[in-house]
Design a protein around this motif. Structure first.
Motif, PDB file in Angstrom:
ATOM      1  N   TYR A   1       0.855  -1.186   0.000  1.00  0.00           N
ATOM      2  CA  TYR A   1       0.000   0.000   0.000  1.00  0.00           C
ATOM      3  C   TYR A   1       0.891   1.235   0.000  1.00  0.00           C
ATOM      4  N   HIS A   2       0.300   2.371  -0.227  1.00  0.00           N
ATOM      5  CA  HIS A   2       1.059   3.627  -0.226  1.00  0.00           C
ATOM      6  C   HIS A   2       0.794   4.377   1.075  1.00  0.00           C
ATOM      7  N   GLN A   3       1.851   4.646   1.819  1.00  0.00           N
ATOM      8  CA  GLN A   3       1.753   5.439   3.046  1.00  0.00           C
ATOM      9  C   GLN A   3       2.171   6.868   2.702  1.00  0.00           C
ATOM     10  N   GLU A   4       1.197   7.771   2.626  1.00  0.00           N
ATOM     11  CA  GLU A   4       1.485   9.124   2.164  1.00  0.00           C
ATOM     12  C   GLU A   4       2.372   9.889   3.135  1.00  0.00           C
ATOM     13  N   ASN A   5       2.020   9.929   4.393  1.00  0.00           N
ATOM     14  CA  ASN A   5       2.832  10.633   5.391  1.00  0.00           C
ATOM     15  C   ASN A   5       3.691   9.640   6.168  1.00  0.00           C
ATOM     16  N   PHE A   6       4.913  10.031   6.425  1.00  0.00           N
ATOM     17  CA  PHE A   6       5.798   9.197   7.233  1.00  0.00           C
ATOM     18  C   PHE A   6       5.115   8.880   8.554  1.00  0.00           C
ATOM     19  N   LEU A   7       5.100   7.602   8.929  1.00  0.00           N
ATOM     20  CA  LEU A   7       4.326   7.156  10.089  1.00  0.00           C
ATOM     21  C   LEU A   7       5.171   6.244  10.971  1.00  0.00           C
ATOM     22  N   ILE A   8       5.188   6.543  12.268  1.00  0.00           N
ATOM     23  CA  ILE A   8       5.796   5.670  13.270  1.00  0.00           C
ATOM     24  C   ILE A   8       4.676   5.096  14.113  1.00  0.00           C
TER      25      ILE A   8
ATOM     26  N   THR B   1       7.053   3.668   8.490  1.00  0.00           N
ATOM     27  CA  THR B   1       6.548   3.403   7.147  1.00  0.00           C
ATOM     28  C   THR B   1       6.404   4.705   6.373  1.00  0.00           C
ATOM     29  N   TRP B   2       6.874   4.676   5.138  1.00  0.00           N
ATOM     30  CA  TRP B   2       6.698   5.845   4.267  1.00  0.00           C
ATOM     31  C   TRP B   2       6.712   5.363   2.827  1.00  0.00           C
ATOM     32  N   ALA B   3       5.780   5.903   2.041  1.00  0.00           N
ATOM     33  CA  ALA B   3       5.588   5.474   0.644  1.00  0.00           C
ATOM     34  C   ALA B   3       5.334   3.975   0.649  1.00  0.00           C
ATOM     35  N   GLY B   4       6.208   3.174   0.055  1.00  0.00           N
ATOM     36  CA  GLY B   4       5.999   1.730   0.027  1.00  0.00           C
ATOM     37  C   GLY B   4       7.020   0.964   0.829  1.00  0.00           C
ATOM     38  N   THR B   5       7.727   1.634   1.740  1.00  0.00           N
ATOM     39  CA  THR B   5       8.827   1.016   2.477  1.00  0.00           C
ATOM     40  C   THR B   5       8.553   1.024   3.975  1.00  0.00           C
ATOM     41  N   GLN B   6       8.948  -0.053   4.638  1.00  0.00           N
ATOM     42  CA  GLN B   6       8.745  -0.153   6.085  1.00  0.00           C
ATOM     43  C   GLN B   6       9.980  -0.757   6.751  1.00  0.00           C
ATOM     44  N   ILE B   7      10.293  -0.206   7.918  1.00  0.00           N
ATOM     45  CA  ILE B   7      11.358  -0.718   8.778  1.00  0.00           C
ATOM     46  C   ILE B   7      10.695  -1.133  10.097  1.00  0.00           C
ATOM     47  N   ILE B   8      11.094  -2.272  10.648  1.00  0.00           N
ATOM     48  CA  ILE B   8      10.559  -2.723  11.931  1.00  0.00           C
ATOM     49  C   ILE B   8      11.707  -2.919  12.911  1.00  0.00           C
ATOM     50  N   ILE B   9      11.552  -2.330  14.114  1.00  0.00           N
ATOM     51  CA  ILE B   9      12.561  -2.440  15.163  1.00  0.00           C
ATOM     52  C   ILE B   9      11.896  -3.032  16.405  1.00  0.00           C
TER      53      ILE B   9
END
Length: 284
Positions: A140-147, A162-170
């Motif tokens: 999906y597309h995440q328009e605003n950078f989201l934590i 998550t931002w645009a189509g990329t996600q990092i998980i910590i």
């Protein structure tokens, strides 16, 4: 002449301090998440994609990024935690990233005074630690950078960025059980009421720990507080875990009787279901 100079200074000062309060292009956000008895707080700004290429474009690969916009992102933990094997002591840190196409390096930084990414003043010697994480694509597309936080238990939580189509998980881990043992001991010493013993027993039952001690706490709760449908229900669950199905059935029947009298329909159904299950186990 003097009056003209004063007027000029006043006009200049008015221009210097006059500002319009306007909506921010990257609005400020705060996310707080309880993890057991602990809390993680993150303060950051939320830039929008606006049709731009984000990682490898607006956010260049291989260069420090503030993980958001405007001032540096701040993360606070109110108790010691573990992040991918790294000790994160209680405190506040700046959060930075060095994104790459296949792997990111995340930085928990001790100096929180830098504006933005601190590129000119950033000193790697002030890092608490760095860790490597792999980005993943989201469908999906995440328009605003989201934590945000997910997969939350008493002892852990995953922080996602998550931002645009990329996600990092910590992943974050905290020793809630050690905290709970201190809390249980303190409350039993200072405030030994029926509810105190019940809540201690329920915690142990939910965490599948020390059923014998939980049973002792429940007996004490019933001694001090009398017959209570939820005391008997949790006692039945503990007895069943100890393999004493006959006692578990008797406790569940007491809980069922009181629940029916109080019209606690949900507890009636749960007790009926367990009684039937444990009777079957007794026959097997």
């Amino acid at each position: 002449m003097k009056q003209n100079i004063v007027s000029l200074l006043f006009f200049t000062a008015s221009i210097s301090f006059a500002q319009i309060n306007h909506p921010k292009a990257s609005p400020f956000a705060t996310v707080e998440q309880e993890v057991g008895l602990s809390k993680i707080s993150v303060k950051y700004s939320c830039p929008a994609a606006k049709g731009r290429e984000i990682f490898g474009g607006l956010v260049p690969y291989g260069r420090i990024w503030r993980v958001g916009a405007n001032e540096s992102t701040k993360i606070t933990v109110d108790t010691d935690m573990i992040v991918l094997g790294n000790a994160l002591p209680k405190g506040t840190y700046a959060l930075y990233a060095f994104p790459e196409a296949s792997e990111w390096e995340m930085v928990f930084h001790k100096n929180t005074s830098h504006w933005g990414d601190g590129r000119k003043n950033y000193d790697a010697n002030e890092d608490l630690f760095r860790l490597k994480v792999k980005p993943k694509s989201v469908p999906y597309h995440q328009e605003n950078f989201l934590i945000a936080f997910d997969s939350i238990t008493h002892n852990s939580a995953n922080m996602s960025m998550t931002w645009a189509g990329t996600q990092i998980i910590i992943p974050f881990v905290v020793d809630t059980h050690a905290q709970m043992e201190v809390e249980i001991a303190k409350q039993i010493e200072e405030n030994p009421q029926a509810q105190t013993y019940y809540e201690a027993a329920r915690y142990l039952q939910e965490q599948e720990k020390d059923y014998e001690r939980a049973l002792g706490y429940l007996d004490k709760a019933l001694e001090l507080g009398g017959d209570t449908y939820y005391f008997h229900r949790v006692k039945s669950l503990v007895q069943a875990e100890l393999g004493d199905y006959e006692s578990a059935i008797r406790s569940a029947e007491k809980s069922l009787k009181i629940s029916a009298e109080l019209e606690k329909d949900e507890f009636v159904r749960m007790n009926q279901k367990n009684i039937a299950k444990w009777k079957t186990l007794l026959r097997d």
